[in-house]
Design a protein around this motif. Structure first.
Motif, PDB file in Angstrom:
ATOM      1  N   GLN A 209       0.844  -1.188   0.000  1.00 29.54           N
ATOM      2  CA  GLN A 209       0.000   0.000   0.000  1.00 29.54           C
ATOM      3  C   GLN A 209       0.880   1.239   0.000  1.00 29.54           C
ATOM      4  OE1 GLN A 209      -2.771  -0.093   3.282  1.00 29.54           O
ATOM      5  NE2 GLN A 209      -3.611  -2.093   2.713  1.00 29.54           N
ATOM      6  N   ALA A 210       0.401   2.286  -0.666  1.00 32.43           N
ATOM      7  CA  ALA A 210       1.172   3.522  -0.735  1.00 32.43           C
ATOM      8  C   ALA A 210       1.319   4.128   0.650  1.00 32.43           C
ATOM      9  CB  ALA A 210       0.492   4.514  -1.667  1.00 32.43           C
ATOM     10  N   ALA A 211       2.497   4.648   0.935  1.00 36.29           N
ATOM     11  CA  ALA A 211       2.773   5.285   2.227  1.00 36.29           C
ATOM     12  C   ALA A 211       2.728   6.798   2.084  1.00 36.29           C
ATOM     13  CB  ALA A 211       4.140   4.856   2.752  1.00 36.29           C
ATOM     14  N   ALA A 252       4.251  -3.967   7.780  1.00 31.76           N
ATOM     15  CA  ALA A 252       2.984  -3.371   7.375  1.00 31.76           C
ATOM     16  C   ALA A 252       2.922  -3.196   5.864  1.00 31.76           C
ATOM     17  CB  ALA A 252       2.804  -2.023   8.070  1.00 31.76           C
ATOM     18  N   PRO A 253       1.709  -3.238   5.295  1.00 28.79           N
ATOM     19  CA  PRO A 253       1.594  -3.038   3.840  1.00 28.79           C
ATOM     20  C   PRO A 253       2.253  -1.751   3.350  1.00 28.79           C
ATOM     21  CG  PRO A 253      -0.470  -3.843   4.729  1.00 28.79           C
ATOM     22  CD  PRO A 253       0.408  -3.555   5.904  1.00 28.79           C
ATOM     23  N   THR A 254       2.172  -0.682   4.157  1.00 27.41           N
ATOM     24  CA  THR A 254       2.767   0.600   3.745  1.00 27.41           C
ATOM     25  C   THR A 254       4.291   0.614   3.862  1.00 27.41           C
ATOM     26  OG1 THR A 254       2.384   1.429   5.987  1.00 27.41           O
ATOM     27  CG2 THR A 254       0.699   1.936   4.311  1.00 27.41           C
ATOM     28  N   ALA A 255       4.869  -0.403   4.504  1.00 31.86           N
ATOM     29  CA  ALA A 255       6.321  -0.462   4.682  1.00 31.86           C
ATOM     30  C   ALA A 255       6.998  -1.390   3.683  1.00 31.86           C
ATOM     31  CB  ALA A 255       6.652  -0.916   6.103  1.00 31.86           C
ATOM     32  N   GLN A 256       6.219  -2.174   2.969  1.00 29.90           N
ATOM     33  CA  GLN A 256       6.810  -3.230   2.147  1.00 29.90           C
ATOM     34  C   GLN A 256       7.598  -2.699   0.957  1.00 29.90           C
ATOM     35  OE1 GLN A 256       3.685  -6.122   1.263  1.00 29.90           O
ATOM     36  NE2 GLN A 256       3.103  -6.178   3.432  1.00 29.90           N
TER      37      GLN A 256
END
Length: 350
Positions: A209-211, A252-256
């Motif tokens: 996910q976009a951060a 987290a999805p935003t950290a991937q």
């Protein structure tokens, strides 16, 4: 063919073009080499402006001429004799005219002598900087980066024989060993393109996910994995951990995406360090030239792997094109001018 000289007003200097695959940047420079105006258009060689409906192009280079006119036609009209110099993929086999690769090592003067010439129906010709070919069991090429390197070197006050390691992070990252006015050897890493492909076209991207902002902790974690105790497993094993750390709730999805970036850049810098250890000590002068956030990431990675803090080069392409134009006789050096330096010492750009 020798470069063509035109008399131009004293305040005019050069129209310099950084003409790549996906975009065209144009610089209007005065007689001292100072950039007066910069323009950016989407007219890379793979995305040239089409002809008007129902109109057939009269000649093969018509689409390139349209791109040139759309980008800086008013500059050309205002100073009709202004010399034109371009670097990048416009000189490839798919470009306006092929500028043959020169073998490495090579020099500023050799690049200036090797300019390809595109005759234009109205106005001065376009001169194109050749690319570089490094022969070997695994040949290597660059086209456009040689001009950046010359721009970087122009801003360094170093002895002629002092080696410089110049990093050009991007889609295809380059690491160039150079000395004043001379490019000796280089390495290429497809780090940026592999990152985009993995994120956009593999299962790894499905859980990302976009951060809102860069996750430097996730990036640092990727760097550490790339040089950790299981580094011998290699990149192909490590990139799968982007998925497994997400599945187990550790990442987290935003950290991937930042973690994956750290893995890829970490493996690039680790490979660079091994090459330096095998060949020679790392040059004391280390410079990065590229997009600010990429330079920031690469600075973190370099320090993690024991390299010194690099200085940051700006305006390198424009300055490099000016240096080549001077060496080719397209422009004449002013008797006195403000020194142009692409190097920003100390902290990274904001």
């Amino acid at each position: 063919m020798a470069p063509v000289r035109y008399l131009v007003p004293a305040e005019a200097g050069l129209i310099a073009l950084d003409w790549g695959t996906s975009a065209l940047r144009a610089f209007r420079m005065d007689a001292t080499g100072t950039v007066q105006e910069t323009r950016h258009r989407p007219w890379g060689i793979m995305n040239l402006p089409p002809a008007a409906t129902g109109v057939n192009d009269p000649e093969p280079g018509a689409a390139f001429e349209r791109a040139l006119q759309d980008t800086c036609g008013d500059w050309l009209a205002a100073t009709p004799g202004l010399p034109l110099l371009a670097c990048g993929m416009v000189g490839s086999a798919q470009g306006w005219r092929e500028a043959k690769y020169l073998p490495t090592p090579t020099s500023l003067d050799a690049l200036a002598r090797g300019l390809a010439l595109v005759a234009r129906r109205d106005g001065p010709p376009l001169h194109i900087v050749p690319g570089l070919l490094q022969q070997g069991a695994l040949p290597n090429v660059m086209r456009g980066e040689e001009t950046q390197v010359l721009g970087v070197l122009a801003g360094l006050a170093l002895p002629a024989d002092a080696p410089v390691l110049i990093g050009l992070p991007g889609t295809h990252s380059k690491w160039v060993l150079a000395r004043r006015g001379r490019i000796e050897q280089f390495h290429t890493f497809m780090t940026g393109e592999v990152f985009a492909a993995l994120r956009g076209h593999t299962i790894l991207g499905k859980t990302m996910q976009a951060a809102a902002a860069p996750d430097d902790d996730a990036f640092a974690r990727g760097l550490e994995v790339a040089r950790g105790s299981d580094a011998a497993l290699g990149l192909l094993s490590h990139i799968f951990s982007t998925r497994t750390l997400g599945l187990t709730g550790t990442l987290a999805p935003t950290a991937q995406a930042d973690y994956l970036s750290g893995l890829l850049i970490g493996h690039e810098i680790a490979s660079l360090a091994r090459v330096q250890d095998q060949t020679q000590a790392t040059p004391q002068t280390l410079v990065l030239c590229g997009e600010p956030d990429l330079c920031r990431r690469y600075t973190i990675a370099l320090q993690t792997y024991g390299f010194s803090v690099p200085t940051i080069a700006t305006q390198a392409t424009a300055i490099g094109l000016w240096q080549i134009a001077l060496a080719a006789g397209l422009v004449v050096a002013p008797t006195s001018s403000t020194s142009l330096s692409p190097i920003t010492a100390g902290s990274l750009p904001a």
